[in-house]
Write a protein that holds these residues in place. Structure first.
Motif: not given
Length: 555
Positions: A215-228
């Motif tokens: 997976s794209n770790f950077s994008l996953t990390y950013i999406v999770l934090i942004s949603l939170a």
């Protein structure tokens, strides 16, 4: 979401290669718009700056990812890889500082120290990771090998950074749960779910699971934090204007927020239409006072309070019907009290007038009682003078009229003494001397030689002076029955609380006056005065000593 999200270069290259750069570019544009919306939606200026900083870090992170995987230089690729850890470490520190602010804990000295220590530690670790090629404490690999980006291992600095990120994100979730413990715990739990999802994703990545590595770790990390963060902002864990609008709408007031031109921006659920505002408001808006209160003449039970704010106005409509009813009731009571007060004033004036009349009547009766015998004597003497019209009786008539004159002077001064007694006046030594000297002058004016001396230390009461004056006149009046009379008067203190009046009458004739008729009459008169006295008579002289209580006021 977790700081343990520290990813390898090779696996991430695979994820980006599979997805292409299009999702990354779209994500950068979405983050740009998200950051701008954060600036206008967050109501706390400090938290707003930190949210915008996080959005900026995410944009920079995605740009680094695209540069890394478009670059053919291994050195540039490694530098971009190491730079990922700047947003990785600073983002959880910023999130935790926002949680402290939302929970109103940032004023505590201990919390300030913790924040400073976390930012310092995150910065130092990020700098050390950027210099990993010199020490390999974060990632251990041989840069000369062709597959260095997939054959590296983790060093102690990596585990330190991963642990710090995990601790900061867990603390972020815990502090938010504390801040919203009474209002929206479910939302705090939802944020905690994102944290634990991120931890699970990090664990799979460290274990090199196919799903995580591909997976794209950077994008996953950013999406999770942004949603939170978006959930925290939308549901009030972080302050936002949306929550203020909802809170304002639920106020138990008829209020509204107006623009500078008077347009309604927000209003409470209890706000009611007011057609008259369109005509009333313009006079109080631009160029008007900072605060104003006005009413609609057609609806006197409603008052409008207008206050200038930054960028607009707040308008509060107040129901004053109860106040109006109370004011009307108080006005009726006030009018009734005014009438009652007027009645009481007139009644008081009447009572005072009646009381004054009663006092004057009693005073007249007192003066009349004191002078009745003297007035009767004056009448008798005047009747006697009317019968003395012959030339032989002129001398006798002159004596009678002189005695009348003395009795009139006595009545005049006696009336003043009665008034003084009613008023409770005291007679000081100067006042006593004036009275005694005036009496002596009256006697000298009718041919009776008289001298008076007063020596007292304290004033006498009016009652005592009244009694002494009666005794003195009773004695002096007898001088009219003597030839060539000379009268001496002496008033002095006898002992504490008493005063003594001494009088001496000398006359020609040489006869002993002890058993004379007028001396006996004087004794009878003094007996009625209820005073202690001593009356002695010698050949050609009569002596009188009267002792009375001074009745002095306390000095």
């Amino acid at each position: 979401m977790t700081g343990g999200v520290i990813y390898s270069g090779g696996a991430t290259r695979c994820g980006v290669a599979l997805m292409g750069n299009e999702p990354m570019v779209i994500s950068v544009l979405a983050l740009t718009f998200w950051g701008v919306s954060l600036y206008y939606r967050c109501s706390d200026k400090i938290i707003r700056r930190r949210l915008v900083t996080i959005a900026s870090l995410f944009i920079a992170w995605l740009v680094l990812v695209m540069v890394k995987y478009e670059s053919d230089s291994p050195s540039v690729a490694r530098l971009c890889w190491y730079a990922f850890y700047i947003p990785l470490l600073l983002t959880p520190a910023l999130c935790l500082s926002m949680a402290f602010r939302a929970a109103a804990l940032d004023r505590l000295v201990a919390v300030r120290i913790v924040k400073a220590a976390l930012f310092a530690a995150s910065t130092v670790i990020a700098l050390f990771i950027l210099a990993n090629d010199t020490h390999h404490l974060a990632f251990v690999f041989d840069a000369t090998e062709a597959g260095w980006n997939s054959s590296y291992t983790y060093g102690p600095l990596y585990w330190l950074a991963s642990s710090l990120i995990i601790v900061m994100f867990l603390s972020f979730a815990a502090v938010l749960a504390f801040a919203g413990r009474k209002r929206i715990r479910r939302i705090a739990l939802l944020v905690a779910v994102f944290v634990f999802v991120g931890l699970a994703y990090h664990a799979l990545y460290v274990l090199r699971h196919t799903f995580a590595v591909g997976s794209n770790f950077s994008l996953t990390y950013i999406v999770l934090i942004s949603l939170a963060l978006e959930l925290c902002l939308d549901f009030g864990l972080l302050p936002s204007f949306i929550m203020y609008e909802k809170a304002f709408s639920g106020l138990p007031l008829d209020a509204r927020i107006l623009s500078r031109k008077g347009r309604t921006i927000y209003e409470t659920a209890r706000s009611k239409p007011a057609p008259a505002l369109d005509a009333l408001l313009p006079a109080y808006l631009e160029g008007g006072p900072d605060e104003a209160v006005f009413r609609d003449e057609d609806d006197p039970d409603k008052a409008f309070h207008l206050k200038r704010l930054s960028g607009g106005y707040v308008l509060l409509a107040e129901d004053v019907s109860e106040i109006n009813r109370s004011r009307t009731r108080l006005e009726r009571i006030h009018t009734s009290l005014i009438r009652q007060n007027e009645v009481l004033k007139r009644e008081r004036n009447l009572k005072e007038s009646l009381h004054q009349s009663e006092r004057e009547r009693e005073l007249l009766e007192s003066i009349d009682a004191s002078l009745r015998d003297t007035v009767e004597s004056i009448g008798a003497l005047l009747d006697q003078a009317e019968t003395m019209k012959t030339s032989e009786s002129q001398e006798e008539r002159r004596k009678v009229l002189t005695m009348v004159r003395m009795l009139v002077a006595y009545c005049k001064r006696k009336g003043g003494l009665v008034l003084a007694e009613r008023d409770g006046d005291d007679f000081g030594i100067e006042r006593l001397r004036v009275i005694m000297n005036e009496t002596a002058g009256d006697l000298r004016s009718v041919g009776i030689e008289c001298a008076a001396l007063v020596e007292t230390e304290a004033p006498l009461s009016a009652a005592t002076m009244n009694t002494l004056y009666d005794c003195f006149y009773d004695f002096v009046i007898k001088a009219f029955f003597c030839e060539n009379p000379v009268v001496m008067l002496f008033l002095t203190d006898r002992s504490e609380g008493s005063v003594e009046l001494r009088a001496l009458l000398e006359f020609d004739g040489g006869e002993d006056a002890t058993h004379s008729e007028w001396c006996a009459e004087l004794r009878r008169t003094l007996d009625q005065r209820n005073v202690a006295y001593r009356l002695t008579a010698d050949e050609g002289a009569v002596k009188l000593a009267v002792i009375a209580e001074s009745g002095r006021s306390a000095s």
